[in-house]
Design a protein around this motif. Structure first.
Motif: not given
Ligand SMILES: Cc1cc2nc3c(=O)[nH]c(=O)nc-3n(C[C@H](O)[C@H](O)[C@H](O)COP(=O)(O)OP(=O)(O)OC[C@H]3O[C@@H](n4cnc5c(N)ncnc54)[C@H](O)[C@@H]3O)c2cc1C
Ligand SMILES: NC(=O)C1=CN([C@@H]2O[C@H](COP(=O)(O)OP(=O)(O)OC[C@H]3O[C@@H](n4cnc5c(N)ncnc54)[C@H](OP(=O)(O)O)[C@@H]3O)[C@@H](O)[C@H]2O)C=CC1
Ligand SMILES: C=C(O[C@H]1[C@H](O)[C@@H](CO)O[C@H](OP(=O)(O)OP(=O)(O)OC[C@H]2O[C@@H](n3ccc(=O)[nH]c3=O)[C@H](O)[C@@H]2O)[C@@H]1NC(C)=O)C(=O)O
Length: 281
Positions: A207, A211-212, A214-215, A218-219, A223, A236, A238
């Motif tokens: 991370n 920040q994360q 995965w977000k 995703d953005k 995914r 998930h 990531n």
């Protein structure tokens, strides 16, 4: 000739090791390191590792089951570095020692965790480790304190090559039922959020600060993205998955494509948490 590696990895990918050595004691390991005139790599159960499709040059060391044990003395627990983290967490719980609950559900070994400063749910190896014994590149057995490890997020600050052989943790006395219920909570949270039954390597990228991963992934629209048999997990994003028939190259290419897309959208360079071993074909 050589030793097939894919069966020994969580992703179920990887080529051949030229030589595989499974020491059965510290003396055996230290003598091998002193005498082997080969590059040396170490694997635990490869739950954080992509072994590439070609050759791993030199010797791959995997500690034998003789290094899988847990001893408790009061609230101090020593575990051999081949011990599975789930077993360590279970023995701590049965002994009424709290602090090691987070290890439940991390599918690696104690050695891999010490190397990676593995962590989850607000804790990590650095928070509970007292010391670790290791064989250095000259084949000497050394004891390193927690301070010597100079831990930070998912890494240590040691210089040179070290093979960890056992690790000593300090917990606090607590109620066995309370420890068990914390472990059950962690398992439930993980089952809800991560594809724990897949052929995966856990979080692919660290991370980034504040920040994360995965977000961002995703953005950036990644995914479910696929290359060959490799896919970004729908559950998930990531986590990468071998959905069947993936090569190490598929997984590495997919990770790099994710990095490229995240960089082009956010200007952030995702750093691989997963480690690589060996050469491609
Ligand atoms: C479903 C899933 C969930 C996961 N969840 C988490 C999580 O919550 N938190 C987390 O931190 N990680 C998580 N991981 C990643 C992984 O389980 C951890 O990093 C674990 O500690 C790796 O242990 P291993 O034995 O598999 O190491 P490996 O993957 O075999 O190796 C990892 C690194 O450690 C080195 N290494 C291994 N053993 C030794 C040794 N004895 N001496 C020196 N170096 C050694 C290897 O050379 C390599 O660089 C997850 C993985 C999966 C598949
Ligand atoms: N093989 C793997 O690493 C993977 C396992 N899994 C999951 O793990 C579970 C078992 O898989 P399977 O391959 O049949 O299991 P195995 O029992 O054959 O072993 C899996 C790995 O864990 C090590 N291991 C197993 N038990 C211990 C122990 N008590 N102490 C130290 N090391 C241990 C083995 O090392 P050793 O070389 O000493 O036998 C091997 O590297 C399944 O649920 C499977 O889905 C998922 C993906 C990959
Ligand atoms: C799996 C690893 O460690 C994990 C560790 O298990 C967990 C729990 O503490 O926190 C980190 O993941 P993370 O920041 O993605 O946290 P998670 O708990 O997995 O997810 C956070 C929340 O986001 C939600 N989530 C996550 C991914 C996704 O695609 N969609 C989604 O909604 C989850 O449902 C959860 O509610 C560690 N990863 C890193 C890179 O720091 C690993 O290092 O391999």
């Amino acid at each position: 000739m050589g030793v097939k590696m894919h069966n020994a990895t969580w992703f179920n990918v990887g080529g051949m090791a030229e030589v595989m050595f499974k020491p059965s004691s510290i003396e055996d390991l230290a003598a091998f390191v002193r005498e082997a005139d080969l590059p040396i790599s170490v694997v635990g159960v490869a739950s954080n590792l992509i072994i590439r499709d070609g050759i791993v040059e030199g010797a791959v060391i995997k500690l034998g089951r003789e290094f899988s044990y847990v001893n408790c003395k009061g609230n101090v627990i020593t575990a051999g570095c081949a011990t599975l983290l789930g077993n360590l967490a279970m023995v701590a719980q049965e002994s009424g020692i709290s602090g090691l609950e987070f290890f439940v559900g991390i599918p690696g070994t104690v050695g891999g965790a010490v190397e990676m400063n593995a962590g989850a749910y607000g804790s990590d190896v650095a928070s509970v480790l007292r010391s670790v014994r290791a064989v250095n590149e000259r084949g000497e057995v050394c004891t390193l304190s927690n301070d010597d490890m100079r831990y930070s997020y998912r890494e240590h600050g040691l210089v040179g090559k070290w093979i960890f052989v056992d690790a000593t943790f300090v917990g606090t006395y607590s109620d066995r039922h309370a420890i068990k219920s914390t472990m059950n909570e962690f398992i439930a949270q993980r089952n809800d959020s991560q594809p724990v039954r897949g052929r995966t390597g856990g979080s692919t990228f660290k991370n980034p600060e504040g920040q994360q991963a995965w977000k961002l992934i995703d953005k950036a629209g990644c995914r479910g993205l696929k290359i060959g048999g490799a896919q970004v997990s729908e559950k998930h994003c990531n986590f990468l998955l071998n959905q069947g028939g993936a090569t190490a190259k598929d997984l590495e290419d997919l990770g790099n494509e994710v990095r490229r897309r995240v960089y082009s959208m956010f200007g952030i360079n995702l750093e691989w948490e997963i480690r690589f071993l060996g050469c491609g074909l």
